[in-house]
Design an enzyme around this catalytic site. Sequence first.
Site, PDB file in Angstrom:
ATOM      1  N   GLU A  61     -10.087   6.146   2.929  1.00  0.00           N
ATOM      2  CA  GLU A  61     -10.901   4.605   3.450  1.00  0.00           C
ATOM      3  C   GLU A  61      -9.473   3.209   3.613  1.00  0.00           C
ATOM      4  O   GLU A  61      -8.637   3.754   2.847  1.00  0.00           O
ATOM      5  CB  GLU A  61     -11.733   4.205   2.506  1.00  0.00           C
ATOM      6  N   LYS A 104       0.921  -0.843   0.421  1.00  0.00           N
ATOM      7  CA  LYS A 104       0.311   0.041   0.089  1.00  0.00           C
ATOM      8  C   LYS A 104       0.974   1.469  -0.566  1.00  0.00           C
ATOM      9  O   LYS A 104       0.435   2.220  -0.357  1.00  0.00           O
ATOM     10  CB  LYS A 104      -0.639  -0.423   1.295  1.00  0.00           C
ATOM     11  N   SER A 111       1.477  -9.520  -0.442  1.00  0.00           N
ATOM     12  CA  SER A 111       1.679  -8.223  -0.496  1.00  0.00           C
ATOM     13  C   SER A 111       1.464  -7.602   0.773  1.00  0.00           C
ATOM     14  O   SER A 111       1.671  -6.432   0.616  1.00  0.00           O
ATOM     15  CB  SER A 111       0.100  -8.144  -1.152  1.00  0.00           C
TER      16      SER A 111
END
Lengths: 383, 257
Positions: free
Chosen positions: A106, A84, A368
């Site tokens: 969010e 991210k 990830s």
Amino acid sequence: MKRYFGRYGGQFVPETLVPALTHLEDEYCRIKDDRNFQENLGSLLADYCGRPTPLYLAKRLSKKLGVGKIYLKREDLLHTGAHKINNAIGQCLLAKKMGKKRIIAETGAGQHGVATATAAALLGLECEIYMGSIDAKRQELNVFKMNLLGTRVNIVESGSRTLKDAINEALRDYTANFRDTHYLIGSALGPHPYPTIVRDFQSVIGAEAKKQILEKEGELPDCLVACVGGGSNAIGLFSAFLDDAVGMIGVEAGGDGVRHAERLTGKAREGVLHGMKSYFLQDKDGQIQNTYSVSAGLDYAGVGPEHSNLKEMERAEYVSVNDQEALAAFKALSQYEGISPALESAHAVGYVMKMEKSEDKTIIVNLSGRGDKDAPQVKELLR
Amino acid sequence: MRELKKPALMPYVCCGDPDAKFTKKLIREMVANGADAIELGVPFSDPMADGKTLQDAAERALEGGMTPKKAIEVLRELREEGIEIPIFIMTYYNIVFSNGVADFTKLAKEAGADGFIIPDLPIEESGEMRSACDDNDRVLVQFITPNCSDKRLERIAKDAKGFLYAVSVLGITGARDEVSEDAIELIRRAKKITDLPVVIGFGISNEAQASQYVKEGADGVIIGSKIAGLYAGRNNTDEVAGFCSSVAEKMKRVTRV
């Protein structure tokens, strides 16, 4: 820039946001090929985040499973523990270029929230995160981390109190405050140009992985495996291989067998939500349905529009892995490789554990994120 | 479209909050007390353009079992009872899309809808809906906002029908007390480029605001959150009726500048 991926995507937003998104698109086009911007981004990704991330051959797991050579793209080793941060840094730099003072975002699992709070702290931007109350409870540690980074976390109590509702609240905030605020969407979804912007900022994953696998194996892999919530880590990996003869598998959350988040593998239909036309889990009337997954990051009723298009074009295959399989993968990777994956990424590993036996296949799994945030939850579940 | 009386008081009602029977009673009362048109909301699970008051209204309606098809039935029954003023279906695009754009438009027409108000459907995405409305001779109301450039205002107005829905504030629905300077400027700009009625909505909660906007050239006002706030929890129509009659009376006494 293209507004659609095949039939999916678009910009289904209130009129108030149209000029704001047009401005965002213009500014993004400007920095996309700007050498200064890209150099600045590149050096932050390298020196602050820890790129390039390794492409690691998981020998013991490969031997144990017998499905081929399993390479892990180690996004879990990045600063803040997940992919991210690639997008958060990119968009925060963009926001600064646009003269915005405030960032909103969010978050589901909290990883995007933490990444955004981190990038905002680094670049001196004010930051507020919207998070569903159910997610905030199961990812308490991430709420604390965000607060520590100087970010305000707004707990969302409406609707299903998960990621979908956090996006609704963030969009409402953006509609009222776009003049000084940038909405930093965390996945490759939302109204145009977000799916493209997020994909581009995550494409570093695929670009690195391609170079690394060619160095190590001298040829392209047989397939790529990544989990798909909104789909940003998957599209980031896939994007470098779209024109190659490489299989692509997106893994959705199968949940507990009754409740799930299977959009591209289940009964989802085309719909329009959060500014985009894509696949959504909805009832016969068009009301968006509640989803469920052990992993907060995959617990979303829709999927990024580019994935819907890859599915329609049969360029990528979408499968699902349930809670139990993901937990088994969490344990297996911990025990065989000493790597505890995020529950999201454990879904990708869980699919590899179900693959057909093979001696000569090469597989890249996008790891990830790391599993630290999930340890308390997994402890409860394995009890 | 049935003729819109000017200046028009156009209340918004979320259909089925808390049930269909109350919605019909509320609409009858509002019509008897000065409402010139109705925006009938078909509740959606994720109303991103709405503030807390109307989110809650939609949630209550959905809990009460309201569906798109039942809402259309409510409209049909109102027409059968002889309610003749313009009624517009307000909903989010997924409701229309999911029920079939052409089918749903036809269904709404047959029940007596004059048109649609869809807040998440800007002109760039409205092609399919616009064709369906044209085929059924219904109006697809377009929004204009204070941050629209003059060029974009002209583009929106060029193909618009019925009336233009001017959003008074940058943001979402919800009662506010003050008159918005942005809104007054928007009304003036819109009036210069179009002959269509300009109806203002979002954040209107009192007689003074409504009168002021009409004085500045608005052809009508839409009031939603304020009304939901007046009946929510009590399910009594008296206060809403009193409010409508007071707004209508003051608004209609205004002499335009």
